[in-house]
Design a protein around this motif. Structure first.
Motif, PDB file in Angstrom:
ATOM      1  N   PHE A   1       0.850  -1.182   0.000  1.00 54.61           N
ATOM      2  CA  PHE A   1       0.000   0.000   0.000  1.00 54.61           C
ATOM      3  C   PHE A   1       0.890   1.239   0.000  1.00 54.61           C
ATOM      4  N   GLY A   2       0.961   1.890  -1.160  1.00 54.63           N
ATOM      5  CA  GLY A   2       1.821   3.061  -1.266  1.00 54.63           C
ATOM      6  C   GLY A   2       1.901   3.536  -2.703  1.00 54.63           C
ATOM      7  N   ALA A   3       2.995   4.191  -3.023  1.00 53.73           N
ATOM      8  CA  ALA A   3       3.201   4.748  -4.357  1.00 53.73           C
ATOM      9  C   ALA A   3       3.962   3.759  -5.223  1.00 53.73           C
ATOM     10  N   LYS A   4       3.590   3.699  -6.498  1.00 53.77           N
ATOM     11  CA  LYS A   4       4.296   2.860  -7.458  1.00 53.77           C
ATOM     12  C   LYS A   4       5.292   3.726  -8.210  1.00 53.77           C
ATOM     13  N   LEU A   5       6.553   3.286  -8.284  1.00 55.26           N
ATOM     14  CA  LEU A   5       7.644   4.092  -8.821  1.00 55.26           C
ATOM     15  C   LEU A   5       8.223   3.429 -10.064  1.00 55.26           C
ATOM     16  N   SER A   6       8.428   4.245 -11.096  1.00 53.17           N
ATOM     17  CA  SER A   6       9.180   3.807 -12.281  1.00 53.17           C
ATOM     18  C   SER A   6      10.571   4.422 -12.199  1.00 53.17           C
ATOM     19  N   VAL A   7      11.600   3.579 -12.153  1.00 53.64           N
ATOM     20  CA  VAL A   7      12.966   4.019 -11.868  1.00 53.64           C
ATOM     21  C   VAL A   7      13.883   3.541 -12.984  1.00 53.64           C
ATOM     22  N   SER A   8      14.854   4.366 -13.347  1.00 57.26           N
ATOM     23  CA  SER A   8      15.893   3.995 -14.310  1.00 57.26           C
ATOM     24  C   SER A   8      17.252   4.052 -13.639  1.00 57.26           C
ATOM     25  N   CYS A   9      18.178   3.246 -14.131  1.00 58.72           N
ATOM     26  CA  CYS A   9      19.516   3.161 -13.552  1.00 58.72           C
ATOM     27  C   CYS A   9      20.540   3.246 -14.677  1.00 58.72           C
ATOM     28  N   VAL A  10      21.482   4.179 -14.539  1.00 55.68           N
ATOM     29  CA  VAL A  10      22.551   4.383 -15.520  1.00 55.68           C
ATOM     30  C   VAL A  10      23.879   4.465 -14.771  1.00 55.68           C
ATOM     31  N   ASP A  11      24.791   3.532 -15.051  1.00 55.75           N
ATOM     32  CA  ASP A  11      26.103   3.523 -14.400  1.00 55.75           C
ATOM     33  C   ASP A  11      25.979   3.561 -12.874  1.00 55.75           C
ATOM     34  N   ASN A  12      25.014   2.801 -12.345  1.00 51.99           N
ATOM     35  CA  ASN A  12      24.767   2.707 -10.904  1.00 51.99           C
ATOM     36  C   ASN A  12      24.238   4.009 -10.300  1.00 51.99           C
TER      37      ASN A  12
ATOM     38  N   THR B   1       3.993  15.817  -0.177  1.00 57.34           N
ATOM     39  CA  THR B   1       5.159  15.664   0.690  1.00 57.34           C
ATOM     40  C   THR B   1       5.751  14.258   0.583  1.00 57.34           C
ATOM     41  N   SER B   2       4.899  13.264   0.357  1.00 56.28           N
ATOM     42  CA  SER B   2       5.396  11.898   0.178  1.00 56.28           C
ATOM     43  C   SER B   2       6.212  11.782  -1.101  1.00 56.28           C
ATOM     44  N   GLU B   3       5.760  12.420  -2.174  1.00 54.99           N
ATOM     45  CA  GLU B   3       6.498  12.374  -3.427  1.00 54.99           C
ATOM     46  C   GLU B   3       7.864  13.051  -3.293  1.00 54.99           C
ATOM     47  N   THR B   4       7.902  14.174  -2.583  1.00 51.60           N
ATOM     48  CA  THR B   4       9.185  14.845  -2.364  1.00 51.60           C
ATOM     49  C   THR B   4      10.116  13.977  -1.524  1.00 51.60           C
ATOM     50  N   SER B   5       9.574  13.348  -0.497  1.00 51.64           N
ATOM     51  CA  SER B   5      10.384  12.476   0.361  1.00 51.64           C
ATOM     52  C   SER B   5      10.972  11.313  -0.436  1.00 51.64           C
ATOM     53  N   ILE B   6      10.193  10.738  -1.340  1.00 52.67           N
ATOM     54  CA  ILE B   6      10.682   9.626  -2.162  1.00 52.67           C
ATOM     55  C   ILE B   6      11.784  10.107  -3.105  1.00 52.67           C
ATOM     56  N   ALA B   7      11.578  11.283  -3.715  1.00 51.37           N
ATOM     57  CA  ALA B   7      12.600  11.820  -4.626  1.00 51.37           C
ATOM     58  C   ALA B   7      13.891  12.148  -3.889  1.00 51.37           C
TER      59      ALA B   7
ATOM     60  N   ASN C   1      11.499   2.146   2.412  1.00 51.66           N
ATOM     61  CA  ASN C   1      10.739   0.982   2.852  1.00 51.66           C
ATOM     62  C   ASN C   1       9.495   1.363   3.638  1.00 51.66           C
ATOM     63  N   LEU C   2       9.446   2.595   4.172  1.00 47.90           N
ATOM     64  CA  LEU C   2       8.282   3.055   4.930  1.00 47.90           C
ATOM     65  C   LEU C   2       8.258   4.576   4.884  1.00 47.90           C
ATOM     66  N   VAL C   3       7.389   5.119   4.045  1.00 41.89           N
ATOM     67  CA  VAL C   3       7.279   6.568   3.888  1.00 41.89           C
ATOM     68  C   VAL C   3       6.379   7.101   5.002  1.00 41.89           C
ATOM     69  N   MET C   4       6.942   7.954   5.864  1.00 42.78           N
ATOM     70  CA  MET C   4       6.217   8.421   7.044  1.00 42.78           C
ATOM     71  C   MET C   4       5.394   9.678   6.789  1.00 42.78           C
ATOM     72  N   THR C   5       5.620  10.371   5.692  1.00 46.71           N
ATOM     73  CA  THR C   5       4.857  11.584   5.400  1.00 46.71           C
ATOM     74  C   THR C   5       3.430  11.212   5.013  1.00 46.71           C
ATOM     75  N   LYS C   6       2.503  12.153   5.227  1.00 53.53           N
ATOM     76  CA  LYS C   6       1.084  11.858   5.096  1.00 53.53           C
ATOM     77  C   LYS C   6       0.451  12.420   3.832  1.00 53.53           C
ATOM     78  N   LEU C   7       0.862  13.597   3.394  1.00 48.74           N
ATOM     79  CA  LEU C   7       0.260  14.217   2.223  1.00 48.74           C
ATOM     80  C   LEU C   7       0.862  13.640   0.944  1.00 48.74           C
ATOM     81  N   PRO C   8       0.109  13.613  -0.159  1.00 46.57           N
ATOM     82  CA  PRO C   8       0.683  13.053  -1.399  1.00 46.57           C
ATOM     83  C   PRO C   8       1.866  13.842  -1.924  1.00 46.57           C
TER      84      PRO C   8
END
Length: 508
Positions: free
Chosen positions: A317-328, A439-445, A430-437
């Protein structure tokens, strides 16, 4: 109002300490402060504020620096401010000129910082940091490509890894019965608040069976094993209680108790409860367990169940992330609160790679869900090799080169899985503690930004150790110092100060 400071960013040797000392230029916070282009994004941050009205806002370096410190140390908002108050290196990192014992900001300001510094701005900073470092590394390669004629496309170069993951939110594991019970409790509190405004005008308070409803909920919730019929009956009863409470709220509103008298939190909760009641009613009547845009938390209605299908955690239950990796190095390409198919994002992610580096990747390494016919044809048109076997029936005879290539592609994809593990075990993904959408997106970034900064920091420290091992002894003794140890330490210190920020060139 935003007021830009006239004085330049402080240097570590000019930072004033109360105990007559100097900051070490090899400290990790001093090094990371040099890696981040604070001034390049300050103007974009200043656009959020008025040029004349309001109190002066905190500088951009302080706002972003505090969020990076919080993520790097893995502390709460309050503990982060305490750590900054006690540590001069952290105060230098956020842009202060001298050590101070008072906290730079209140802990509640971190919420405003996360609202102001959105996910797009953090991603720009992340890409700019990595782009500068990668340009230094690829400088000689790009020189070979520059003499090409104008109009010719650059050759595909580099490898791109794409994958998706989920950032679980800090919510209680949702059940239909538990959500309805919480909705009933919140509606009872709203009725109590509305009745206070009409006390003396109404003959009696609306009848609420809160004690009976609680007993009926606990009768099922405390059971170890509950049958399907028992659960359905309990949900039906809670639906009736919630429906009655919503009717009482509407009656009180018509009687003169305006909903505007409620707090903003209760107004948002009431709107969410109405949606929850409709969803739960539809699922109960149709005997289903799914509904579009299903709400699983009253306090965070933007969170959706993300079906993962993995052992131990089939649903997150949370946000789904699309991530890319280049040279680690990892980049956050997309955040979605809905459970979408990630294969439709491949084209967008590859185009972002081209926008950042100026050319398409040589190969794209993905798992099975990305290998659709449409994506394969799109990559083939641009000369990009996509990993994995071809579509259709597998061939009977597979050459050794193809087997070796397949094994190499699968092992190469482990890099992005390792980055996910680092972000979830060492940091807060592994556990996003922020409550607003927002602020949660900023925390993930911020998490992915700190992951890349940690990699750059490790590279600098490894090269710092390389100096102690590979510097020639003859070069050291050319300096006119008396003590050998003193010569060695002073030479290394001068190298670090002069070449700080260009640490990749130290190995040349």
């Amino acid at each position: 109002m935003y007021r830009k400071e006239e004085q330049p960013s402080p240097a570590p040797e000019n930072f004033e300490l109360p105990f007559e000392g100097k900051l070490s230029p090899s400290n990790r916070w001093v090094i990371m402060a040099e890696l981040i282009p604070w001034d390049d994004f300050e103007e974009e941050y200043a656009k959020l504020f008025s040029a004349e009205k309001g109190a002066p806002a905190k500088p951009f370096r302080m706002a972003l620096g505090i969020l990076i410190i919080k993520e790097k140390l893995g502390t709460s908002d309050r503990e982060t401010i305490e750590q900054i108050r006690e540590n001069p290196y952290l105060q230098y990192f956020i842009g202060l000129n001298c050590y101070q014992q008072e906290p730079p900001v209140e802990a509640s300001m971190l919420v405003h910082f996360r609202k102001r510094i959105d996910v797009d701005l953090v991603n720009k900073i992340n890409k700019e940091i990595v782009k500068k470092e990668k340009e230094k590394l690829d400088k000689e390669i790009k020189k070979k490509d520059l003499p090409q004629e104008k109009g010719k496309k650059l050759k595909n170069r580099g490898k791109l890894i794409l994958d998706e993951t989920c950032a679980p939110a800090d919510i209680k594991y949702p059940t239909d019965l538990g959500i309805l019970n919480q909705a009933r409790i919140e509606t009872e509190r709203i009725i109590d608040n509305l009745y206070k405004a009409l006390r003396g005008k109404l003959r009696k308070k609306p009848r609420i069976s809160r004690h009976i409803a609680r007993k009926e909920y606990l009768k099922v919730a405390k059971k170890g094993k509950v049958s399907y019929q028992e659960r359905r009956k309990a949900i039906e009863k809670q639906l009736k209680y919630v429906k009655n409470n919503l009717g009482h709220i509407e009656d009180l509103n018509q009687a003169g108790a305006s909903l505007k008298n409620l707090s903003k939190r209760q107004q948002n909760l009431l709107e969410t409860i109405k949606k929850v009641y409709k969803q739960q009613r539809v699922m109960w009547e149709n005997k289903t367990q799914s509904v579009p845009q299903r709400i699983v938390s009253l306090t965070q209605p933007h969170i959706r169940p993300i079906v993962r299908g993995k052992a131990g955690k089939p649903i997150e239950f949370g946000a789904k992330l699309s991530v890319s990796c280049v040279d680690n190095y990892v980049f956050l390409d997309r955040i979605s609160w809905e459970n979408l198919n990630e294969s439709c994002h491949l084209k967008e992610q590859v185009e972002k790679y081209r926008e950042m580096f100026g050319y398409y990747p040589e190969s794209v390494h993905v798992d099975k869900i990305y290998r659709t016919r449409e994506n394969r044809n799109w990559c083939k048109e641009r000369g990009i090799r996509i990993s994995g076997p071809k579509l259709g029936r597998p061939p009977k005879n597979v050459s050794e080169e193809e087997k070796k290539q397949a094994r190499s592609d699968e092992s190469f994809r482990n890099a992005i899985e390792g980055k996910f593990g680092q972000a979830k075990s060492s940091f807060s993904l592994n556990l996003v503690m922020t409550k607003l959408p927002e602020t949660s997106e900023t925390s993930i970034a911020i998490t992915f930004l700190v992951v890349n900064l940690s990699r750059l920091l490790r590279q600098f420290l490894s090269l710092y150790l390389w100096l102690f091992i590979n510097i020639k002894t003859d070069e050291l003794f050319n300096h006119n110092y008396i003590n050998e140890n003193y010569i060695y330490s002073k030479f290394i210190e001068r190298k670090i100060i002069n070449w700080q920020g260009n640490y990749r060139l130290l190995a040349a």
